[in-house]
Design a protein around this motif. Structure first.
Motif, PDB file in Angstrom:
ATOM      1  N   VAL A  77       0.851  -1.186   0.000  1.00  0.00           N
ATOM      2  CA  VAL A  77       0.000   0.000   0.000  1.00  0.00           C
ATOM      3  C   VAL A  77       0.887   1.237   0.000  1.00  0.00           C
ATOM      4  N   ARG A 121      -4.438   4.145  10.570  1.00  0.00           N
ATOM      5  CA  ARG A 121      -3.642   2.952  10.274  1.00  0.00           C
ATOM      6  C   ARG A 121      -4.268   1.771  11.025  1.00  0.00           C
ATOM      7  N   ASP A 123      -4.804  -1.489   9.271  1.00  0.00           N
ATOM      8  CA  ASP A 123      -4.681  -2.737   8.511  1.00  0.00           C
ATOM      9  C   ASP A 123      -3.395  -3.503   8.782  1.00  0.00           C
ATOM     10  N   THR A 153       1.192  -2.039   6.594  1.00  0.00           N
ATOM     11  CA  THR A 153       0.527  -0.962   5.859  1.00  0.00           C
ATOM     12  C   THR A 153       0.867   0.354   6.547  1.00  0.00           C
TER      13      THR A 153
END
Length: 410
Positions: free
Chosen positions: A251, A367, A369, A373
């Motif tokens: 990501v 944040r 995930d 990530t």
């Protein structure tokens, strides 16, 4: 006499025959009268051989085209990356970068930021610089580089803190540090799915001494003479069997404006000076010791870094450090022990301010995930903030000292 009888018998016989015939006729007539006459069927009409056109079914209405989604951003952004002339747009800066550099994991190097360590070497080549407080109420830097092949070294290099490790994981970077990995880093940095190239010190299970060495700096303490050497870095990564390629689920940390466009944010508040520790620099949130700040130059759209009343210079380039974007990421912090080791919450969400093009965009960071990530940044309408292309400096703001942050026009 005899002839008369014969004549009479003859007449009787004729009469009897007539009666019989009559009776027979009556029987036939009666039978005929007892039956209904069956009408003869009417002849079927003659139909000429012809094709009858059945009515065509009405065409089904074509589905109305779905409306194109409305752009949720004020500026066009970089979409799917495409290679051109051996280059591709960087995940970390949005700028056209050699494909072999922009498609591999970056390195994240721990660099001291206190006065006895300056000037640092190679910081101007960083795509992202992450700054956070450490014990002693000073800050330490983590330089995230993807364009480093032609550098001989980067540094000086110092030890890790776990919140830096977590930030590096979000960029899928190979983490580089030199210093004790205890008491709060050892378990994290030695996880089998985490790539690190670390000098041989207590707490490092798979050291990579081939990547580190001393560089003479007359007048500097030994702790500020240790550097990461790029040739040794490549050797260490190969020996340790690390994969340079980004994970398929990678990501990107930022959303960048498209080429030849500028995210101006003309309606937002202007700020030409940014003080993460306040203008006086006297707060205890980590930015007070050396009073760092940024100055925006409208002519080149860059933020110039100052520290301890002076320009902060990269020894490699001889130039003052500049970036295209500055981020204040507010995080809850705690003092862990009597040695003043700190902890910061770099997962979840918190307040954020993005400075770009001389403007202020207030919002949040999120944040949720997992470790691999990065934090993403959103404005007050919960739309992802569009960054201008170029490098970014992220300041971890100790939330409890956030009141000391200052910015504005001068």
């Amino acid at each position: 006499m005899k002839s008369r009888k014969r004549e009479k018998r003859k007449q009787t016989t004729m009469l009897t025959g007539r009666i019989f015939v009559g009776a027979l006729l009556l029987m036939i007539l009666a039978a005929a009268c007892g039956k209904e006459e069956t009408p003869e069927p009417e002849p079927e009409p003659i139909v000429e051989d012809q094709t009858i056109d059945e009515p065509e079914p009405e065409p089904e209405p074509e589905p109305e085209p779905e409306p194109e989604p409305e752009l949720t951003t004020a500026y066009p952004v970089i979409g799917e990356r495409e290679e051109k002339d051996g280059k591709i747009q960087s995940y970390l800066t949005g700028q056209w970068t050699k494909k072999e550099q922009a498609t591999r994991r970056p390195i994240a190097v721990m660099i001291p930021n206190n006065a006895p360590a300056l000037p640092q070497y190679g910081l101007s080549r960083a795509a992202i610089i992450y700054e956070a407080p450490v014990e002693g109420r000073i800050t330490r830097l983590m330089a995230v580089l993807e364009d480093f092949d032609d550098l001989d070294r980067v540094g000086p290099v110092r030890s890790s803190r776990d919140y830096y490790v977590y930030q590096a994981m979000g960029y899928e970077a190979i983490y580089c540090n030199w210093g004790l990995a205890v008491p709060y880093v050892e378990e994290l940095i030695n996880r089998p799915n985490y790539y690190n190239v670390s000098a041989a010190v207590t707490g490092i299970h798979n050291p990579a001494d081939e990547a580190y060495g001393r560089y003479k700096r007359p007048g500097y303490a030994t702790e500020f003479t240790g550097y990461l050497f790029i040739g040794g870095l490549f050797d260490a990564v190969e020996r340790l069997g690390y994969d340079w390629n980004y994970d398929d689920a990678y990501v990107p940390p930022f959303l960048f404006v498209a080429d030849d466009v500028r995210a101006e944010y003309a309606d937002n508040e202007a700020a030409s000076y940014i003080y993460p520790g306040g203008k006086s620099g006297k707060n205890s949130g980590g930015y007070g010791a050396y009073h760092p700040y940024f100055e925006y130059h409208e002519d080149d759209h860059l933020y110039y870094r100052y520290q301890d009343g002076k320009k902060q210079i990269d020894e490699y380039s001889g130039n003052q450090l500049t970036v295209s974007n500055v981020v204040f990421q507010y995080c809850h912090g705690e003092v862990r022990d009597s040695h003043d080791y700190l902890a910061f919450g770099v997962h979840g969400e918190g307040e954020a301010i993005v400075f770009t093009n001389g403007r202020v965009i207030k919002g949040t960071w999120k944040r949720f995930d997992g470790d691999f990530t990065p934090a993403k940044f959103y404005d007050e309408n919960d739309e992802e903030i569009i960054f201008n292309q170029g490098s970014t400096w992220v300041c971890n703001i100790w939330d409890e000292y956030g009141e000391f942050v200052e910015y504005g026009q001068e």
